[in-house]
Design an enzyme around this catalytic site. Structure first.
Site, PDB file in Angstrom:
ATOM      1  N   CYS A  62       7.685  17.462 -14.897  1.00 25.58           N
ATOM      2  CA  CYS A  62       6.244  17.718 -14.713  1.00 25.58           C
ATOM      3  C   CYS A  62       5.763  17.803 -13.248  1.00 25.58           C
ATOM      4  O   CYS A  62       6.049  16.694 -12.808  1.00 25.58           O
ATOM      5  CB  CYS A  62       5.581  17.256 -15.787  1.00 25.58           C
ATOM      6  SG  CYS A  62       5.762  17.648 -17.613  1.00 25.58           S
ATOM      7  N   ASP A  66      11.961  11.170 -17.516  1.00 27.51           N
ATOM      8  CA  ASP A  66      11.429   9.768 -17.694  1.00 27.51           C
ATOM      9  C   ASP A  66      12.575   8.755 -17.829  1.00 27.51           C
ATOM     10  O   ASP A  66      12.433   7.703 -17.149  1.00 27.51           O
ATOM     11  CB  ASP A  66      10.432   9.870 -18.610  1.00 27.51           C
ATOM     12  CG  ASP A  66       8.973  10.549 -18.511  1.00 27.51           C
ATOM     13  OD1 ASP A  66       9.275  11.655 -17.446  1.00 27.51           O
ATOM     14  OD2 ASP A  66       7.965  10.432 -19.032  1.00 27.51           O
ATOM     15  N   LYS A  67      13.287   8.645 -18.794  1.00 28.32           N
ATOM     16  CA  LYS A  67      13.944   7.448 -18.892  1.00 28.32           C
ATOM     17  C   LYS A  67      15.558   7.711 -18.462  1.00 28.32           C
ATOM     18  O   LYS A  67      16.274   6.895 -18.485  1.00 28.32           O
ATOM     19  CB  LYS A  67      14.219   7.049 -20.489  1.00 28.32           C
ATOM     20  CG  LYS A  67      12.763   6.838 -21.093  1.00 28.32           C
ATOM     21  CD  LYS A  67      12.056   6.035 -20.333  1.00 28.32           C
ATOM     22  CE  LYS A  67      10.591   5.850 -20.833  1.00 28.32           C
ATOM     23  NZ  LYS A  67       9.883   7.148 -20.438  1.00 28.32           N
ATOM     24  N   SER A  95       1.913   6.893 -20.036  1.00 29.29           N
ATOM     25  CA  SER A  95       2.403   8.128 -19.574  1.00 29.29           C
ATOM     26  C   SER A  95       2.025   8.043 -18.029  1.00 29.29           C
ATOM     27  O   SER A  95       0.962   7.656 -17.592  1.00 29.29           O
ATOM     28  CB  SER A  95       2.145   9.500 -20.098  1.00 29.29           C
ATOM     29  OG  SER A  95       2.484  10.726 -19.310  1.00 29.29           O
TER      30      SER A  95
END
EC number: 4.2.1.9
Length: 618
Positions: free
Chosen positions: A195, A123-124, A519
């Protein structure tokens, strides 16, 4: 001709000490004068999207050295948002983006590297490395770890696809037995990789393709597939070509800021809207644009979101399709191809994968609708094996056919789009004067317009307790405030509150509004990034229980139905609290010095939650 940056530490008698140290790392006399290519890896055993990256740096390095460069690898941190979710760990996720960007800058500039390969995934990490790459403006290629295979299990004799969010929702649903909940949990995340749905990690890795900074297939080729190995090798070869063009031919068109132009950011946002990407991508694109010194704002995002249709629907917006299905349909290049045919893409922009420098030539080769190249078709037929593993390149399974059905397949043409409205929208009004974001791809059609009564919470934890405790009922608009970049601090994701609304049967009966974020796994009427945030004096900080809120997604508006006079009165009362004004007085939350330092400089979401550099220049 541009001089190698590394010459600063490798040339001249006064650099004898530096050369001695370079030699101690394995550099030989014949190596001095070659470009030094930094490899920023993000391997960690904490994160399934990164657990398989340990040897990827060596793979990239082998290609760099074979092409005549010196490869030097270093590592940076990676936070798993899913593991950090729902507790104090989530406060650290977004701030880690700035830390990653800084750490890459520190290493590259301290050692005068000439070019950069970024091995990212989750994500980051991709956004942080992207910010660093645009800040440094040296030749760069991104290559990610790739998406996870979708989970699969049988429930009630029916085979279903799963992901992390399904496990969370099932665990909170009293109607699901312990045995079935555990079965879903054990099946949801079967392999290494990011994911499996169109969550933040996969969204950002797809956007690097559209920005022109990664190779075709980067965002969609499975982490487990043997074909992904070639992406790492080609990243090493490609960065050397870029370095030679810049330092040897004085060709500045290969630099990140020349590639990631305003038009490229428009392309990336068009892709994001078309594929219903994570709302977090808005935050990260705004931050990256500032690093690139590109004037790309929420107004541009709003403009693009109004004209780009929803061409690709993927989990969590539907259980039918995951990233493995996007790849089978042609991946990012196929979506970009459909946007091009709809007149919604700039193809005259630069791209690292192009031999002649333009996205147009990349599409001609890699859009499965256009190309006759059987190798490209074979590449996009790479599929899942369905075998749990943490090993990269562990299987070579292929689909029998491509999904080239642009009428009813995973990727659609404009004529047969899932909707003519795109997958993301910017709303504004007196509740969010500087805007807020909703992932429309995940909103039920019955909720596109919603009017409800405010149920206010000043922390995610209190909201979760309220939802699970039965305080929230159908018709409520759950307001979670003081969770923005400054107020949290750290702008937590609200995946647990939205998941619990679903598990309580309220997924289409309630709305959720926050100055925090969501999210990429969130769906439902979830509106985040409210700006200004409560801690910065935003109207969201003035909402009271029982206030009525109107949401109109087609009209792009969000309104607090309270008179201007009443809001002025509430604002005056809040300001009269002095040092306690615009703070969550009912919340007790330990905040570390590291997070306090982040909060001091953090801007609201409409600015990308980046640091306010004016405070540094003071």
């Amino acid at each position: 001709m541009a001089k190698l940056r590394s010459a600063t530490s490798t040339e001249g008698r006064n650099m004898a000490g530096a050369r001695a140290l370079w030699r101690a790392t394995g550099v030989k006399d014949t190596d001095f004068g070659k470009p030094i290519i930094a490899i920023a890896n993000s391997f960690t055993q904490f994160v399934p999207g990164h657990v398989h990256l340990k040897d990827m740096g060596s793979l990239v390095a082998s290609a760099i050295e074979e092409a005549g460069g010196i490869a030097k690898e270093f590592n940076t941190i990676a936070v798993d948002d899913g593991i950090a979710m729902g507790h104090g760990g989530m406060l650290y996720s977004l701030p880690s983006r700035e830390l990653i960007a800084d750490s890459v800058e520190y290493m590259v500039n301290a050692h005068c590297a000439d070019a950069l390969v970024c091995i990212s995934n989750c994500d980051k990490i991709t956004p942080g490395m992207l910010m660093a790459a645009l800040r440094l403006n040296i030749p760069v290629v991104f290559v990610s770890g790739g998406p996870m295979e979708a989970g699969k299990t049988k429930l009630s004799d029916k085979l279903i696809k799963l992901d992390l969010v399904d496990a969370m929702v099932a665990a909170a649903d009293d109607r699901i037995s312990d045995a079935d909940s555990e079965k879903i949990e054990r099946s949801a995340c079967p392999t290494c990789g990011s994911c499996s749905g169109m969550f933040t990690a996969n969204s950002m890795n797809c956007l690097t393709e559209a920005l022109g900074l990664s190779l075709p297939g980067n965002g969609s080729m499975l982490a487990t597939h043997a074909d992904r190995r070639e992406l790492f090798l080609e990243a090493g070869r490609r960065v050397m070509k870029l370095a030679k063009r810049y330092y040897g031919d004085d060709d500045a068109s290969v630099l990140p800021r020349s590639i990631a132009s305003f038009k490229a950011f428009e392309n990336a946002m068009a892709l994001d809207v078309a594929m219903g990407g994570s709302s977090n991508t808005v935050l990260h694109l705004l931050a990256a644009a500032q690093e690139a010194e590109v004037d790309f704002t929420m107004d541009d995002i709003d403009r693009i979101s109004r004209k780009v249709p929803h061409l690709c629907k993927v989990a969590p917006s539907t259980p039918k399709y995951h990233m493995e299905d996007v790849h089978r349909a042609g991946g990012v290049m196929a979506i970009l191809g459909e946007l091009d045919r709809a007149g919604l893409l700039h193809t005259d922009v630069n791209h690292v994968a192009s031999e002649d420098g333009t996205l147009k030539s990349v599409l001609e080769r890699f859009d499965v609708v256009l190309t006759k190249d059987e190798k490209v078709h074979e590449f996009f037929r790479a599929g899942p094996a369905g075998i749990p593993t943490t090993r990269a390149f562990s299987q070579s399974c292929r689909w029998d056919t491509l999904d080239d059905d642009r009428r009813e397949g995973c990727i659609r043409s404009r004529e047969f789009a899932f909707s003519q409205e795109g997958g993301l929208a910017v709303l504004s009004g007196n509740l969010a004067e500087n805007g807020c974001i909703v992932k429309t791809a995940g909103v039920d059609e019955s909720n596109l317009k919603f009017s409800g009564v405010a149920r206010v919470y000043e922390s995610q934890e209190d909201a979760v307790a309220g939802i699970l405790g039965g305080e929230v009922v159908a018709g409520d608009v759950v307001v979670i405030r003081f969770e923005g970049p400054k107020g949290g601090p750290g702008m937590q994701e609200m995946l647990y509150p939205t998941s619990y609304l679903k598990s309580r049967g309220l997924g289409t009966q309630c709305a959720l509004i926050t100055d925090g974020r969501f999210s990429g796994g969130t769906s439902g009427l979830s509106i985040g990034h409210v700006s200004p945030e409560a801690a910065s004096g935003g109207t969201i900080g003035l909402i009271e229980n029982g206030d009525r809120i109107d949401i109109d997604i087609p009209g792009r508006s969000i309104k607090l139905l309270v008179s201007d006079a009443e809001l002025e009165s509430r604002r005056a009362a809040m300001n009269a609290k002095g040092p306690l004004a615009w703070k969550p007085l009912s919340r007790v939350r330990p905040v570390s010095m590291a997070l306090k330092a982040y909060a001091m400089l953090a801007t609201s979401a409409d600015k990308g939650a980046v640091r306010d550099v004016s405070k540094l220049e003071g």
